[in-house]
Design an enzyme around this catalytic site. Structure first.
Site, short mmCIF file in Angstrom:
data_model
loop_
_atom_site.label_atom_id
_atom_site.label_comp_id
_atom_site.label_asym_id
_atom_site.label_seq_id
_atom_site.Cartn_x
_atom_site.Cartn_y
_atom_site.Cartn_z
N GLN A 135 -4.97 -0.52 -4.97
CA GLN A 135 -5.54 -1.62 -5.75
C GLN A 135 -6.25 -1.09 -6.99
O GLN A 135 -6.19 -1.70 -8.06
CB GLN A 135 -6.51 -2.43 -4.88
CG GLN A 135 -7.07 -3.65 -5.60
CD GLN A 135 -7.88 -4.54 -4.68
OE1 GLN A 135 -7.60 -4.64 -3.50
NE2 GLN A 135 -8.89 -5.20 -5.22
N CYS A 144 -3.19 -2.84 5.74
CA CYS A 144 -3.42 -1.56 6.41
C CYS A 144 -4.78 -1.55 7.11
O CYS A 144 -5.00 -0.76 8.03
CB CYS A 144 -3.31 -0.39 5.42
SG CYS A 144 -4.43 -0.49 4.01
N CYS A 179 0.84 -1.20 0.00
CA CYS A 179 0.00 0.00 0.00
C CYS A 179 0.88 1.25 0.00
O CYS A 179 1.80 1.37 0.80
CB CYS A 179 -0.89 -0.04 1.24
SG CYS A 179 -1.65 1.52 1.67
N GLU A 180 0.58 2.17 -0.91
CA GLU A 180 1.40 3.38 -0.99
C GLU A 180 1.13 4.36 0.16
O GLU A 180 1.88 5.31 0.35
CB GLU A 180 1.17 4.09 -2.32
CG GLU A 180 -0.19 4.69 -2.52
CD GLU A 180 -0.32 5.40 -3.86
OE1 GLU A 180 -1.13 6.34 -3.94
OE2 GLU A 180 0.37 5.04 -4.82
N HIS A 181 0.07 4.11 0.92
CA HIS A 181 -0.25 5.02 2.02
C HIS A 181 0.45 4.63 3.32
O HIS A 181 0.85 5.50 4.09
CB HIS A 181 -1.77 5.04 2.25
CG HIS A 181 -2.54 5.51 1.06
ND1 HIS A 181 -3.73 4.93 0.66
CD2 HIS A 181 -2.28 6.48 0.15
CE1 HIS A 181 -4.17 5.54 -0.42
NE2 HIS A 181 -3.30 6.47 -0.74
N HIS A 182 0.60 3.33 3.56
CA HIS A 182 1.21 2.88 4.82
C HIS A 182 2.40 1.94 4.60
O HIS A 182 3.03 1.53 5.58
CB HIS A 182 0.16 2.17 5.69
CG HIS A 182 -1.03 3.01 6.01
ND1 HIS A 182 -2.21 2.94 5.31
CD2 HIS A 182 -1.20 3.98 6.94
CE1 HIS A 182 -3.07 3.82 5.81
NE2 HIS A 182 -2.48 4.46 6.80
N HIS A 193 -5.97 -6.17 2.43
CA HIS A 193 -5.06 -5.05 2.70
C HIS A 193 -4.65 -5.07 4.17
O HIS A 193 -5.49 -4.95 5.07
CB HIS A 193 -5.74 -3.72 2.37
CG HIS A 193 -6.01 -3.54 0.91
ND1 HIS A 193 -5.41 -2.55 0.17
CD2 HIS A 193 -6.78 -4.25 0.05
CE1 HIS A 193 -5.83 -2.63 -1.09
NE2 HIS A 193 -6.66 -3.66 -1.19
#
Length: 212
Positions: free
Chosen positions: A140, A170, A99-102, A168
């Site tokens: 995704q 996250c 995940c690019e956020h976490h 996910h």
């Protein structure tokens, strides 16, 4: 025109990534040491002495997709198909992404289909393209569209269908902490987008395999 603009934007993004100046191995390891300290541990204790080097090496493997070009992978096609023009489906392509956020794992399966227009791809190429995009920081939704777009650009089939189902971490490891929930995303192009019967055939083939 939309397809041309999308293809140009994709190439521009790829070129930007290639132009980025990467840190050295030493700088990467120093960053890991900083994170270990920030987490509250001692990077000089015996169990963590080799961790910065191991993490840097692991990142090279897990994010190898940044160094690969999907257009090169999909560059070779085959025309000797004995007139075959029906759905080609490769299902249950297992992948691990992040995940690019976490920057925590996304674990799932991709199902990729296309309707040939005189040319076909080697089946392993489809799995390799999934891996190229999976081995990058991702959402995704973006990954689903990128896989479909790459095959559409390279093969120019009558249509492409992509479904991804994934869990996910996250959501499972932090925040709401709901283990076992999965997310489904789809992208359709060409005949799969315009013809609900083709979409239905794709979904039926997946249901028949227990994928969806």
């Amino acid at each position: 025109m939309d397809a041309v603009i999308t293809s140009f934007a994709k190439r521009s993004e790829e070129n930007k990534r290639r132009d980025l100046e990467r840190p050295t191995q030493e700088e990467a390891e120093a960053a890991v040491r900083t994170l270990l300290l920030w987490a509250g541990d001692d990077p000089d204790r015996e169990g963590l002495l080799e961790t910065p080097a191991r993490v840097a090496k692991a990142y090279q493997e897990m994010f190898a997709g940044y160094g690969m070009d999907p257009d090169e992978v999909l560059g070779r096609t085959f025309e000797e198909v004995a007139g075959y023009d029906d759905i080609v489906l490769v299902k249950d392509i297992a992948f691990h992404s992040h995940c690019e956020h976490h920057m925590v794992p996304i674990i799932g399966k991709a199902h990729v289909a296309y309707l040939p227009d005189g040319r076909v791809l080697g089946l392993s190429k489809i799995a390799r393209v999934v891996d190229i995009y999976a081995q990058r920081l991702q959402t995704q939704e973006a990954m689903t569209a990128q896989i479909a777009g790459a095959i559409d650009d390279a093969l120019q089939p009558r249509g492409v269908a992509v479904m991804i189902e994934a869990e996910h971490m996250c959501m499972a490891m932090r925040g709401i902490r709901k283990q076992g929930s999965t997310t489904l995303t789809t992208t359709f192009t060409g005949a799969f987008l315009d013809d609900v019967q083709e979409q239905g055939r794709f979904m039926s083939m997946l249901r028949g395999s227990g994928a969806a």
